[in-house]
Scaffold this motif. Structure first.
Motif, PDB file in Angstrom:
ATOM      1  N   ILE A  39       0.852  -1.192   0.000  1.00 30.28           N
ATOM      2  CA  ILE A  39       0.000   0.000   0.000  1.00 30.28           C
ATOM      3  C   ILE A  39       0.882   1.234   0.000  1.00 30.28           C
ATOM      4  O   ILE A  39       1.788   1.369   0.823  1.00 30.28           O
ATOM      5  CB  ILE A  39      -0.925   0.018   1.230  1.00 30.28           C
ATOM      6  N   GLU A  40       0.600   2.126  -0.927  1.00 32.57           N
ATOM      7  CA  GLU A  40       1.311   3.401  -1.038  1.00 32.57           C
ATOM      8  C   GLU A  40       0.377   4.516  -0.597  1.00 32.57           C
ATOM      9  O   GLU A  40      -0.733   4.637  -1.119  1.00 32.57           O
ATOM     10  CB  GLU A  40       1.742   3.608  -2.492  1.00 32.57           C
ATOM     11  N   VAL A  41       0.813   5.312   0.345  1.00 35.29           N
ATOM     12  CA  VAL A  41       0.082   6.516   0.738  1.00 35.29           C
ATOM     13  C   VAL A  41       0.772   7.701   0.088  1.00 35.29           C
ATOM     14  O   VAL A  41       1.935   7.998   0.386  1.00 35.29           O
ATOM     15  CB  VAL A  41       0.043   6.695   2.264  1.00 35.29           C
ATOM     16  N   SER A  42       0.075   8.374  -0.813  1.00 36.57           N
ATOM     17  CA  SER A  42       0.668   9.504  -1.521  1.00 36.57           C
ATOM     18  C   SER A  42       0.893  10.674  -0.572  1.00 36.57           C
ATOM     19  O   SER A  42       0.017  11.021   0.235  1.00 36.57           O
ATOM     20  CB  SER A  42      -0.240   9.945  -2.670  1.00 36.57           C
ATOM     21  N   LEU A  43       2.057  11.306  -0.704  1.00 37.01           N
ATOM     22  CA  LEU A  43       2.354  12.466   0.128  1.00 37.01           C
ATOM     23  C   LEU A  43       1.496  13.670  -0.245  1.00 37.01           C
ATOM     24  O   LEU A  43       1.513  14.680   0.470  1.00 37.01           O
ATOM     25  CB  LEU A  43       3.836  12.826   0.023  1.00 37.01           C
ATOM     26  N   THR A  44       0.727  13.576  -1.331  1.00 34.27           N
ATOM     27  CA  THR A  44      -0.225  14.638  -1.661  1.00 34.27           C
ATOM     28  C   THR A  44      -1.521  14.509  -0.870  1.00 34.27           C
ATOM     29  O   THR A  44      -2.380  15.390  -0.946  1.00 34.27           O
ATOM     30  CB  THR A  44      -0.550  14.641  -3.165  1.00 34.27           C
ATOM     31  N   SER A  45      -1.684  13.431  -0.115  1.00 37.61           N
ATOM     32  CA  SER A  45      -2.867  13.256   0.721  1.00 37.61           C
ATOM     33  C   SER A  45      -2.825  14.221   1.900  1.00 37.61           C
ATOM     34  O   SER A  45      -1.751  14.642   2.350  1.00 37.61           O
ATOM     35  CB  SER A  45      -2.940  11.824   1.260  1.00 37.61           C
ATOM     36  N   ALA A  46      -3.990  14.514   2.434  1.00 32.93           N
ATOM     37  CA  ALA A  46      -4.063  15.352   3.630  1.00 32.93           C
ATOM     38  C   ALA A  46      -3.373  14.653   4.791  1.00 32.93           C
ATOM     39  O   ALA A  46      -3.676  13.495   5.093  1.00 32.93           O
ATOM     40  CB  ALA A  46      -5.534  15.637   3.974  1.00 32.93           C
ATOM     41  N   ASP A  47      -2.416  15.353   5.412  1.00 34.17           N
ATOM     42  CA  ASP A  47      -1.710  14.842   6.596  1.00 34.17           C
ATOM     43  C   ASP A  47      -1.138  13.447   6.341  1.00 34.17           C
ATOM     44  O   ASP A  47      -1.211  12.548   7.189  1.00 34.17           O
ATOM     45  CB  ASP A  47      -2.650  14.830   7.795  1.00 34.17           C
ATOM     46  N   ALA A  48      -0.525  13.281   5.164  1.00 31.65           N
ATOM     47  CA  ALA A  48      -0.074  11.959   4.722  1.00 31.65           C
ATOM     48  C   ALA A  48       0.927  11.317   5.677  1.00 31.65           C
ATOM     49  O   ALA A  48       0.865  10.109   5.935  1.00 31.65           O
ATOM     50  CB  ALA A  48       0.541  12.069   3.329  1.00 31.65           C
ATOM     51  N   LEU A  49       1.848  12.099   6.209  1.00 29.98           N
ATOM     52  CA  LEU A  49       2.883  11.521   7.070  1.00 29.98           C
ATOM     53  C   LEU A  49       2.277  10.967   8.361  1.00 29.98           C
ATOM     54  O   LEU A  49       2.714   9.917   8.853  1.00 29.98           O
ATOM     55  CB  LEU A  49       3.952  12.562   7.375  1.00 29.98           C
ATOM     56  N   THR A  50       1.269  11.642   8.875  1.00 33.22           N
ATOM     57  CA  THR A  50       0.586  11.125  10.068  1.00 33.22           C
ATOM     58  C   THR A  50      -0.173   9.845   9.733  1.00 33.22           C
ATOM     59  O   THR A  50      -0.191   8.894  10.530  1.00 33.22           O
ATOM     60  CB  THR A  50      -0.377  12.182  10.642  1.00 33.22           C
ATOM     61  N   VAL A  51      -0.800   9.805   8.556  1.00 34.98           N
ATOM     62  CA  VAL A  51      -1.486   8.581   8.122  1.00 34.98           C
ATOM     63  C   VAL A  51      -0.493   7.433   8.045  1.00 34.98           C
ATOM     64  O   VAL A  51      -0.759   6.320   8.533  1.00 34.98           O
ATOM     65  CB  VAL A  51      -2.182   8.791   6.760  1.00 34.98           C
TER      66      VAL A  51
END
Length: 210
Positions: A39-51
């Motif tokens: 699973i890749e969480v895009s750094l363009t997501s809201a608060d991605a690093l916390t996710v």
């Protein structure tokens, strides 16, 4: 983490990009529960690093959770600090080299034969053909496997159920899937539908042997 082996084993990389951090976290956990482990969480997501950090804490140190849209050296360092196990980039740049320096496997974006040669020289772990639909779809992948038959390609961009089957049949090691899999779940939408789509994509991936 051996990214190539994980890609060969699972065939699917889910790409989570959302506007609601809590919903994005639930999306990651649902995907993992449904057996989509990469699973890749895009750094363009809201608060991605916390996710990423919260998902890493929930899934454990052995999770195969990556950070996407890693553009800069600082992006790579921040993703590493958050607990991402691998980095995904849209192209070649300092995000690739810094992630490598940190010991993170890299799925690096390529579009042309020149990009592919440069990525190979950098020693990236796998090559993300992006945007795959605009590059020419499965026919383009098949053409690139002529001069580069040994390279691990992962098409990303516009990959739905039919394209998943076509790319894997054409020789892709795996595919990256965003909205056709995630839908509106990472924005607070239908989680039951996400589970159904995850099962459908997994079934297609299981049909095509490596």
């Amino acid at each position: 983490m051996d990214l190539q082996t994980a890609l060969a084993d699972h065939r699917l990389v889910a790409i989570v990009r959302g506007t609601d951090p809590d919903a994005a976290l639930r999306t990651v956990l649902i995907l993992a529960d449904e057996g989509i482990d990469l699973i890749e969480v895009s750094l363009t997501s809201a608060d991605a690093l916390t996710v990423i950090a919260r998902a890493h804490q929930s899934l454990g140190s052995g999770s195969r959770l990556g950070a996407g849209t890693v553009l800069t050296a600082e992006d790579a360092r921040a993703a590493h600090r958050a607990g991402a196990a691998f980095a995904v980039t849209p192209g070649l740049g300092e995000g690739v080299t810094e992630a490598q320096a940190l010991g993170m496997p890299v799925l690096a974006g390529v579009f042309t034969p020149t990009d592919i040669i440069a990525a190979k020289a950098l020693g990236v772990d796998a090559l993300k053909i992006f945007p795959a639909a605009q590059a020419g779809g499965p026919a383009y992948l098949k053409a690139m496997r002529g001069p580069f038959p040994e390279l691990p390609f992962v098409p990303v961009g516009g990959v739905d159920i039919a394209a998943t089957r076509a790319y894997l049949t054409a020789g892709a090691l795996a595919v990256g899937i965003g909205s056709p899999l995630i839908g509106d779940a990472a924005d607070g939408g239908d989680e039951a539908a996400l589970r159904a789509r995850a099962r459908a994509f997994r079934a297609v991936a299981a049909e095509v042997a490596v």
